[in-house]
Design a protein around this motif. Structure first.
Motif, PDB file in Angstrom:
ATOM      1  N   VAL A 209       0.636  -1.231   0.024  1.00 29.98           N
ATOM      2  CA  VAL A 209      -0.008   0.098   0.119  1.00 29.98           C
ATOM      3  C   VAL A 209       0.850   1.313   0.120  1.00 29.98           C
ATOM      4  CG1 VAL A 209      -1.804   1.430   1.341  1.00 29.98           C
ATOM      5  CG2 VAL A 209      -2.143  -1.151   1.198  1.00 29.98           C
ATOM      6  N   THR A 210       0.729   2.206  -0.873  1.00 32.09           N
ATOM      7  CA  THR A 210       1.309   3.456  -1.050  1.00 32.09           C
ATOM      8  C   THR A 210       0.580   4.523  -1.047  1.00 32.09           C
ATOM      9  OG1 THR A 210       1.509   3.363  -3.411  1.00 32.09           O
ATOM     10  CG2 THR A 210       3.319   2.289  -2.346  1.00 32.09           C
ATOM     11  N   GLY A 211       0.885   5.570  -0.712  1.00 30.28           N
ATOM     12  CA  GLY A 211       0.214   7.016  -0.717  1.00 30.28           C
ATOM     13  C   GLY A 211       0.815   8.273  -0.184  1.00 30.28           C
ATOM     14  N   ARG A 212      -0.119   9.180   0.211  1.00 33.82           N
ATOM     15  CA  ARG A 212       0.736  10.315   0.773  1.00 33.82           C
ATOM     16  C   ARG A 212       0.059  11.062   1.868  1.00 33.82           C
ATOM     17  NH1 ARG A 212       2.088  16.275  -1.980  1.00 33.82           N
ATOM     18  NH2 ARG A 212       3.846  16.854  -0.957  1.00 33.82           N
ATOM     19  N   LEU A 213       0.349  11.447   2.863  1.00 37.47           N
ATOM     20  CA  LEU A 213      -0.290  11.987   3.938  1.00 37.47           C
ATOM     21  C   LEU A 213       0.208  13.512   4.273  1.00 37.47           C
ATOM     22  CD1 LEU A 213      -2.198  11.543   6.165  1.00 37.47           C
ATOM     23  CD2 LEU A 213      -0.382  10.911   7.858  1.00 37.47           C
ATOM     24  N   LEU A 214      -1.213  14.336   4.186  1.00 34.48           N
ATOM     25  CA  LEU A 214      -0.771  15.769   4.375  1.00 34.48           C
ATOM     26  C   LEU A 214      -1.655  15.993   5.825  1.00 34.48           C
ATOM     27  CD1 LEU A 214      -1.174  17.128   0.881  1.00 34.48           C
ATOM     28  CD2 LEU A 214       1.017  16.776   2.043  1.00 34.48           C
ATOM     29  N   VAL A 215      -1.386  17.086   6.333  1.00 35.01           N
ATOM     30  CA  VAL A 215      -1.969  17.638   7.565  1.00 35.01           C
ATOM     31  C   VAL A 215      -2.445  19.111   7.260  1.00 35.01           C
ATOM     32  CG1 VAL A 215      -1.856  18.314   9.891  1.00 35.01           C
ATOM     33  CG2 VAL A 215      -0.402  16.409   9.005  1.00 35.01           C
ATOM     34  N   ARG A 216      -3.707  19.176   7.593  1.00 35.24           N
ATOM     35  CA  ARG A 216      -4.437  20.421   7.506  1.00 35.24           C
ATOM     36  C   ARG A 216      -4.829  21.181   8.901  1.00 35.24           C
ATOM     37  NH1 ARG A 216      -8.954  19.795   3.584  1.00 35.24           N
ATOM     38  NH2 ARG A 216      -9.684  18.101   5.068  1.00 35.24           N
TER      39      ARG A 216
ATOM     40  N   GLN B 208     -12.353   0.976   4.471  1.00 37.43           N
ATOM     41  CA  GLN B 208     -11.584  -0.304   4.762  1.00 37.43           C
ATOM     42  C   GLN B 208     -10.872  -0.522   3.579  1.00 37.43           C
ATOM     43  OE1 GLN B 208     -13.371  -4.271   4.885  1.00 37.43           O
ATOM     44  NE2 GLN B 208     -12.882  -3.954   7.138  1.00 37.43           N
ATOM     45  N   ILE B 209      -9.375  -1.234   3.781  1.00 40.51           N
ATOM     46  CA  ILE B 209      -8.544  -1.593   2.935  1.00 40.51           C
ATOM     47  C   ILE B 209      -8.666  -3.013   2.766  1.00 40.51           C
ATOM     48  CG2 ILE B 209      -6.045  -1.727   1.967  1.00 40.51           C
ATOM     49  CD1 ILE B 209      -5.780   1.466   3.424  1.00 40.51           C
ATOM     50  N   THR B 210      -8.637  -3.692   1.601  1.00 43.31           N
ATOM     51  CA  THR B 210      -8.654  -5.051   1.482  1.00 43.31           C
ATOM     52  C   THR B 210      -7.450  -5.294   0.667  1.00 43.31           C
ATOM     53  OG1 THR B 210     -10.795  -5.485   1.584  1.00 43.31           O
ATOM     54  CG2 THR B 210      -9.684  -7.094   0.376  1.00 43.31           C
ATOM     55  N   VAL B 211      -6.389  -6.303   1.135  1.00 46.60           N
ATOM     56  CA  VAL B 211      -5.185  -6.484   0.715  1.00 46.60           C
ATOM     57  C   VAL B 211      -5.408  -7.706   0.140  1.00 46.60           C
ATOM     58  CG1 VAL B 211      -2.641  -6.725   0.967  1.00 46.60           C
ATOM     59  CG2 VAL B 211      -3.843  -4.838   2.120  1.00 46.60           C
ATOM     60  N   LEU B 212      -5.117  -8.068  -1.164  1.00 47.04           N
ATOM     61  CA  LEU B 212      -5.240  -9.611  -1.670  1.00 47.04           C
ATOM     62  C   LEU B 212      -3.599  -9.820  -1.889  1.00 47.04           C
ATOM     63  CD1 LEU B 212      -7.973  -8.833  -4.284  1.00 47.04           C
ATOM     64  CD2 LEU B 212      -8.127 -10.086  -1.916  1.00 47.04           C
ATOM     65  N   PRO B 213      -3.336 -11.191  -2.030  1.00 50.88           N
ATOM     66  CA  PRO B 213      -2.124 -11.684  -2.293  1.00 50.88           C
ATOM     67  C   PRO B 213      -1.441 -10.913  -3.866  1.00 50.88           C
ATOM     68  CG  PRO B 213      -3.361 -13.466  -1.922  1.00 50.88           C
ATOM     69  CD  PRO B 213      -4.392 -12.282  -1.955  1.00 50.88           C
ATOM     70  N   GLY B 214      -0.310 -10.392  -3.761  1.00 49.24           N
ATOM     71  CA  GLY B 214       0.276  -9.784  -4.893  1.00 49.24           C
ATOM     72  C   GLY B 214      -0.287  -8.245  -5.052  1.00 49.24           C
ATOM     73  N   SER B 215      -1.192  -7.817  -4.543  1.00 50.88           N
ATOM     74  CA  SER B 215      -1.826  -6.402  -4.886  1.00 50.88           C
ATOM     75  C   SER B 215      -0.952  -5.425  -4.512  1.00 50.88           C
ATOM     76  CB  SER B 215      -3.075  -6.465  -4.030  1.00 50.88           C
ATOM     77  OG  SER B 215      -3.196  -6.438  -2.710  1.00 50.88           O
ATOM     78  N   LYS B 216      -1.128  -4.386  -5.451  1.00 53.66           N
ATOM     79  CA  LYS B 216      -0.636  -3.166  -5.138  1.00 53.66           C
ATOM     80  C   LYS B 216      -1.303  -1.910  -5.011  1.00 53.66           C
ATOM     81  CE  LYS B 216       3.809  -4.621  -7.056  1.00 53.66           C
ATOM     82  NZ  LYS B 216       4.898  -4.353  -8.106  1.00 53.66           N
ATOM     83  N   ILE B 217      -1.788  -1.454  -3.862  1.00 55.20           N
ATOM     84  CA  ILE B 217      -2.733  -0.380  -3.757  1.00 55.20           C
ATOM     85  C   ILE B 217      -2.093   1.017  -3.634  1.00 55.20           C
ATOM     86  CG2 ILE B 217      -4.793   0.333  -2.135  1.00 55.20           C
ATOM     87  CD1 ILE B 217      -4.979  -2.669  -1.366  1.00 55.20           C
ATOM     88  N   ARG B 218      -2.710   1.739  -4.474  1.00 51.60           N
ATOM     89  CA  ARG B 218      -2.050   3.278  -4.585  1.00 51.60           C
ATOM     90  C   ARG B 218      -3.097   4.094  -4.071  1.00 51.60           C
ATOM     91  NH1 ARG B 218       0.910   5.855  -9.459  1.00 51.60           N
ATOM     92  NH2 ARG B 218       2.487   4.219  -8.758  1.00 51.60           N
ATOM     93  N   LEU B 219      -3.029   4.774  -2.797  1.00 50.18           N
ATOM     94  CA  LEU B 219      -4.255   5.419  -2.437  1.00 50.18           C
ATOM     95  C   LEU B 219      -4.106   6.944  -2.759  1.00 50.18           C
ATOM     96  CD1 LEU B 219      -4.015   4.258   1.460  1.00 50.18           C
ATOM     97  CD2 LEU B 219      -5.463   3.453  -0.142  1.00 50.18           C
ATOM     98  N   ARG B 220      -5.105   7.474  -2.710  1.00 47.39           N
ATOM     99  CA  ARG B 220      -5.121   9.049  -3.133  1.00 47.39           C
ATOM    100  C   ARG B 220      -4.226   9.813  -1.861  1.00 47.39           C
ATOM    101  NH1 ARG B 220      -8.908  11.282   0.086  1.00 47.39           N
ATOM    102  NH2 ARG B 220     -10.556   9.934   1.174  1.00 47.39           N
ATOM    103  N   THR B 221      -4.291  11.006  -2.275  1.00 50.05           N
ATOM    104  CA  THR B 221      -3.533  12.040  -1.088  1.00 50.05           C
ATOM    105  C   THR B 221      -4.438  11.920  -0.015  1.00 50.05           C
ATOM    106  OG1 THR B 221      -2.418  13.082  -2.627  1.00 50.05           O
ATOM    107  CG2 THR B 221      -2.704  14.130  -0.453  1.00 50.05           C
TER     108      THR B 221
END
Length: 687
Positions: A382-389, A463-476
C-alpha cells in the motif's frame, strides 16, 4: 564504555589454551563469510552450498539435535524445550545448572475469566514431527493439541517450529497458535521465547549502541537488597565489585518495538555473542511504540511477542463466546557470532547489527514451511501520501514528515495501540509525506497514522482489502488534527512521550551507572520520590517565563509524606489574557503520554471548588512510572472552557492527580495547549 568497564574486561581476560579450537572454528566461518548471509533456498543445489556442511538431524532417545557444522541445537522430545546450544568450542551456551525445561523455551501466561489466577505454561509439546530433512534445511514441529472433551488446560492448539539452515550461524523459531470455534473463554496476557545463558560466561549485555554494559548475575541479585518491588534490587555484594552499590531492574532495559530489532549478550572467553534478532514486528501487539522487555540480568534474553507491560489490561488477549483465532508469531532468529582471541569482543555487537539488517531485508522469509506463513509473492503493498490540514498554523496543507503510518485490524482512530489479535504493518513517511507499506498479509485492514508535532490520531475512512500480490495506491490523504481555535499558549511539542520535560538526577544512593550521562536518564530507579525532594511546594508553571525542559516535571506523581503515605498533588499553570470573550468557548487540549490508576481533574481559577470543571475519571494501568518508561498508552482530552470562567488578567489552571496511596499512581503529559474561540472576528491576544 566507561574506564571501569574497560578494566573489568581486561581483568576477565582470555584463556589462550582454547586458541587453536577457536582458530579452527573461525576458519570455517571465514570460509563461509562471503556466502553465509545469502538467502538459503529450500531446494537449491548451487555450488555455493558446497562451502558448508549439510544440515543434519540426529534422533536420540528423548532428544533431537540440529547440526549444521557451525553450531548444534539440542531439543527435548516431544516437549520442544531448548536444552543445549553448542557453538565456538562451548559445550552449552545455556545454563546447564538449570533443569532442561528451564533453559530455553516458549511460554504463555493465561487465565480463565472466572478464575483470575495466572497459569504459567511452557507449552510443552506432546508430539514431534519432522517437517523437512534436507541438506539445506531441517524444520521440526513440536505440537500440543487441546482436548476439547476435557475442558481443562489452555484451549489453544500449539505448533512450535524450529528451523536450521545450511551455512547459517544461528537458528530460527516461530509458532502457530490456534483456537477453533466454540472453544471456552480464556485470557492470555503474555507470550515469548526465553533463553537463560551461562552466568559464568555471558556477563556483558547490549541492547543498543548506548545501552550496553557489564551486568550482575542472578546470584548477585539474590545476595542484594530488594527495593520497592521484586524486580528492583540494590546490589550489596556482587562478585564483580564494579557493580557494588548499583540498582538493577530488568525494566531499565525495555525498548519500543520499533527499536528492539537486536539485543543479547557477549562472552569474552572465548569471544562469543548470542543475539535475538526480530526481523519484523508484524506479529507483535500494540504497534511500533509498544514497549517491552529485551535482555536483562540472569543472563537472560527474551523475544517478547505480546504482554501487558506498559499498557495494562487493554492488551490482555480476551477470547469470548467461542471466538476462533489463528496467528503466526515469528520467525525470530537466534544469531551466534565469534571473533579471534586477539580481536575486540565488543565488535560482536556491530556484527550483530549488520546481521539484523540483513535479516530484515530478507523478510518475509522464503523458508518457513507452514501454510500459515505467506511468502513475499503472497503479500501486498500500500502506498500513498499523507498531508496535515491546520489552518491556524498554515493556510496551505502541511507535509506529514516522519508520520507513523500503519495497517491494523479495524477499529476507532488510535485503536491500533490497544489491538492484540491481528497483524500490524507500519512504516514512516518521508519528508514530503509519501509512504510505502510493504509485505502486507492478505486481509482487511484500517489505515492509521499519527504525526509528530500534531495531536490526535488519523484513520482512513475506507477499509483496505489487501489481496495476495496486490499493489494499492491511495489518493492523497489529509489529516485534520483536533483543534477548535488559535493557540494562546502551549507546553512542549506533541510526540506521545514526556521525554522533553525535566527528568531529575536520581538519588545518588540508588543509581544505575549506565544512565548517569545518558539522555534517557528517566530509566533510573526511584524518580517518583525525587518530586518530593525537589518540590517542597507543588509545581507552578508560568506561561512566558517558565521553560518546560527545566520547569515541568516529567511525571505528575504523588507526594511522599512518610514511608507508607503518598498524597495527591496539584500543579498550576499561570497565564495572562489581555482579552476574554465571555460568550465563547475556549479549549484546553490535554495529551497524556501515560496514565496509571490515575484521575486528572481540571479546575479553572478556583482550586477550592469541590466538583472539578473536568475529570478523566480513573484511567490507565500502564505502570510506566514504576517501570522507567517515558510513555505508556496515549490519551487525548479536548476540554471545553467557557469564557465566563476566565478573566482579563492573570488566570490559573489547576491540574490535580487526585488518586493517592501509591508512588506509581500518576500521569505523564505529552503536550498541553489552550486554544481561543474559533470565531474569525475575534482577535485573541495573550502575554
Amino acid at each position: 564504555m566507561v574506564d571501569g568497564e574497560v578494566q573489568v574486561l581486561k581483568k576477565m581476560g582470555w584463556n589462550r589454551s582454547c586458541w587453536l579450537a577457536i582458530l579452527l572454528q573461525f576458519f570455517l566461518l571465514a570460509q563461509c563469510a562471503v556466502h553465509r548471509r545469502q538467502r538459503i533456498h529450500k531446494n537449491s543445489t548451487s555450488d555455493d552450498e558446497n562451502y558448508y556442511p549439510p544440515v543434519q538431524l540426529h534422533l536420540l532417545e528423548d532428544h533431537v539435535v540440529l547440526d549444521n557444522g557451525i553450531l548444534n541445537v539440542t531439543l527435548s522430545t516431544p516437549g520442544g524445550m531448548i536444552t543445549g546450544i553448542e557453538y565456538n568450542g562451548i559445550d552449552n551456551l545455556l545454563e546447564y545448572e538449570y533443569k532442561e525445561n528451564n533453559r530455553g523455551y516458549w511460554d504463555l501466561v493465561w487465565s480463565k475469566p472466572d478464575h483470575q489466577a495466572d497459569v504459567f505454561d511452557k507449552l510443552e509439546g506432546t508430539d514431534v514431527y519432522v517437517i523437512t530433512e534436507e541438506d539445506n534445511q531441517v524444520e521440526l514441529s513440536f505440537v500440543r493439541t487441546w482436548d476439547s472433551s476435557s475442558d481443562t488446560g489452555l484451549p489453544l492448539n500449539i505448533d512450535k517450529r524450529f528451523v536450521m539452515l545450511r551455512g547459517c550461524s544461528g537458528f530460527y523459531s516461530y509458532a502457530i497458535f490456534e483456537r477453533l470455534e466454540g472453544w471456552p473463554d480464556v485470557n492470555i496476557s503474555q507470550g515469548r521465547i526465553v533463553f537463560k545463558l551461562q552466568h559464568n560466561l555471558f556477563q556483558y549485555m547490549a541492547v543498543s549502541d548506548d545501552r550496553q554494559r557489564i551486568m550482575p548475575t542472578t546470584h548477585d541479585r539474590e545476595k542484594g537488597l530488594v527495593l520497592d518491588y521484586p524486580e528492583a534490587v540494590f546490589l550489596t555484594n556482587p562478585d564483580n565489585s564494579f557493580l557494588r552499590g548499583e540498582v538493577d531492574d530488568k525494566y531499565q532495559y525495555s525498548s519500543d518495538n520499533k527499536d528492539s530489532r537486536v539485543h543479547g549478550w557477549i562472552c569474552t572467553d572465548p569471544a562469543t555473542g548470542f543475539w535475538v534478532i526480530t526481523p519484523s514486528n508484524e506479529f507483535k501487539t500494540g504497534g511500533p511504540v509498544k514497549q517491552d522487555l529485551t535482555s536483562h540480568a540472569g543472563p537472560i534474553s527474551l523475544s517478547m511477542f505480546f504482554s501487558t507491560h506498559y499498557a495494562g489490561l487493554p492488551l490482555i488477549i480476551e477470547f469470548r463466546d467461542g471466538e476462533p483465532w489463528k496467528k503466526v508469531f515469528g520467525p525470530v532468529y537466534m544469531y551466534l557470532n565469534s571473533v579471534l582471541p586477539d580481536e575486540d569482543p565488543l565488535t560482536l555487537w556491530a556484527d550483530a547489527k549488520e546481521q539484523m539488517l540483513l535479516e530484515t531485508e530478507k523478510w518475509p522469509y522464503d523458508f518457513p514451511l507452514s501454510d500459515d506463513f505467506p511468502y513475499a509473492d503472497q503479500r501486498g503493498t500500500v502506498t500513498g501520501r499523507l498531508l496535515v490540514r491546520d489552518n491556524y498554523i498554515n493556510e496551505r496543507l502541511i507535509t506529514a514528515n516522519g508520520a507513523y503510518i500503519g495497517l491494523a485490524p479495524s477499529g476507532d482512530p488510535g485503536f491500533w495501540q490497544r489491538e492484540n489479535k491481528g497483524y500490524q504493518f507500519w512504516t514512516e513517511s518521508n519528508a514530503l509525506g509519501y509512504f510505502v507499506i510493504k509485505n502486507i498479509r492478505a486481509g482487511n485492514y484500517s489505515l492509521y497514522a499519527w504525526v509528530p508535532g500534531f495531536i490526535g490520531d488519523y484513520k482512513y475512512n475506507i477499509q483496505i482489502t489487501v489481496l495476495p500480490g496486490s499493489k494499492i495506491r491511495l489518493r492523497t490523504l489529509v489529516y485534520d488534527p483536533p483543534r477548535n481555535g488559535p493557540t494562546l499558549w502551549e507546553i512542549d511539542i506533541p510526540d506521545r512521550t514526556a521525554s522533553e520535560f525535566f527528568v531529575p538526577d536520581p538519588n545518588p544512593m540508588l543509581m544505575n551507572q549506565l544512565y548517569v550521562s545518558q539522555p534517557d536518564k528517566f530509566r533510573q530507579y526511584g524518580l517518583w520520590d525525587r518530586y518530593t525532594d525537589l518540590y517542597p511546594e507543588d509545581l507552578v508553571y508560568t506561561i512566558e517565563s517558565s521553560i518546560y525542559q527545566t520547569d515541568w516535571y516529567f511525571a505528575h506523581v504523588n507526594r511522599k509524606v512518610d514511608n507508607k503515605t503518598y498524597v495527591p498533588t496539584t500543579w498550576k499553570i499561570v497565564f495572562d489574557l489581555t482579552y476574554v470573550d465571555e460568550l465563547s468557548n475556549y479549549t484546553l487540549q490535554l495529551a497524556l503520554a501515560s496514565a496509571n490508576e490515575a484521575e486528572l481533574q481540571v479546575r479553572i481559577n478556583d482550586e477550592t471548588t469541590e466538583v472539578p470543571h473536568f475529570t478523566t475519571g480513573l484511567i490507565g494501568r500502564d505502570n510506566a512510572i514504576a517501570r522507567h518508561g517515558i510513555h505508556g498508552l496515549y490519551w487525548l482530552y479536548s476540554v471545553d472552557v467557557p469564557g465566563s470562567l476566565l478573566v482579563t488578567s492573570t488566570n490559573t489552571i489547576f491540574l490535580t492527580q487526585s488518586r493517592g496511596l501509591s508512588p506509581w499512581r500518576g500521569i505523564m503529559y505529552d503536550y498541553i495547549r489552550l486554544e481561543g474561540p474559533s470565531s474569525n472576528n475575534q482577535t485573541q491576544k495573550h502575554k
